[in-house]
Motif scaffolding. Sequence first.
Motif: not given
Ligand code: PMP
Length: 378
Positions: A63-67, A137-139, A162-164, A187-189
Amino acid sequence: MSSRPLLMIPGPIEISPAVQAAFSVAPPGHLSAAVIEAFGRSIELMRELWQAAPSSQPFVVAGSGTLAMDMAVQNVVEPGERVVVVDTGYFSARMAEMLRRRGADVAVVAAPPGDAPALADVEAQMPCKALFSTHVDTSTGVRVDAHALAALARRHGALSVFDGVCAAAAERFEMAAWDVDVYLTASQKAIGLPPGLALCVASERALAARDALRTPPMLSVDFHAWRPVMQAYEARKPSYFATPATNLILALAVALAEHDIAERVEAHQRTGEAMRAAWRALGLSLLPVRPELCANTMSAVCYPAGLDSALIGRIKARGVIVAGGLYPGLQATYFRVGHMGYATTRSEMIERTVQAIEDALIDAGHACDRGAGVAALR
Ligand code: PMP
């Protein structure tokens, strides 16, 4: 310039040849000896990189980070419970939305874009069941003071999560010493794989919080469904709940073993500082409003007066891919450069990135000294 552009967004990122070789094989079965060994080793290595207690439980799920975020939310919080979210941008807002959907009573403590809320403002919202923060925060490229937030949660008897995703294995974070309950990533970070794995480590306290829930989580993210699988793989035994991403598991063991946590944190710190020196030399300003808020994993760089997102195309034409802005309403005012993982160990990739941005800026009419960016970087 090589024909393939460099991927310098804040994830996915450039990965090492060794990691690429590890997943570039015919799909192994999830009960194969190679996957069992790689899975077990990865769980052990995650505790090391997270600096987590032996009693903590790492989870690796396709899954991705959101999961991974949903996994954290659903296992530590249930409907009606009060939680606090430290809001430093787009991904903190996503966490708050997940918590609302879980039925939690969510208090959000926000700051203007580029800033982080004062600790006193967070403390004013205590007590609560759990405190959620986005490490970077990536934004916005804002890094919170995770140590201080974890201590605050502990003082008030709250769990800390913590969302890392844009910080783990790159920014300083000591899960056991800081007594943190969940630290999650993808995994992609900075871990240095392609996208596809959700990673999180839960403390004993977080595992106990799951045990005590009256409303169980969604099955696909339930600690109770996954923990026996993780324990089996760590004991080098086959197990199954839902099919793991087997090629990525092979690569995960390689990626996690490439550097220890001290080397990773040092490389990201050095690279982050060098990047900020280059931005200053080019006359660029950053979205984070104070130096201590600047992440070492990425830069959120404001377009200089008169320039706009067309700059991203000019940078790409010079062989480097960077990302646009992401903070709602401010997307058109800044761009984002990822500097994490493999690239932090390859100075030529970092130089190529700064050179492409400098050339694109000059080409677009921005007044700066040619060569100033790379000189400052060095
Ligand atoms: N949290 C942060 C801080 C992120 O940067 C991201 C992805 N850019 C996410 C959550 C979500 O991760 P994903 O896109 O892999 O679902």
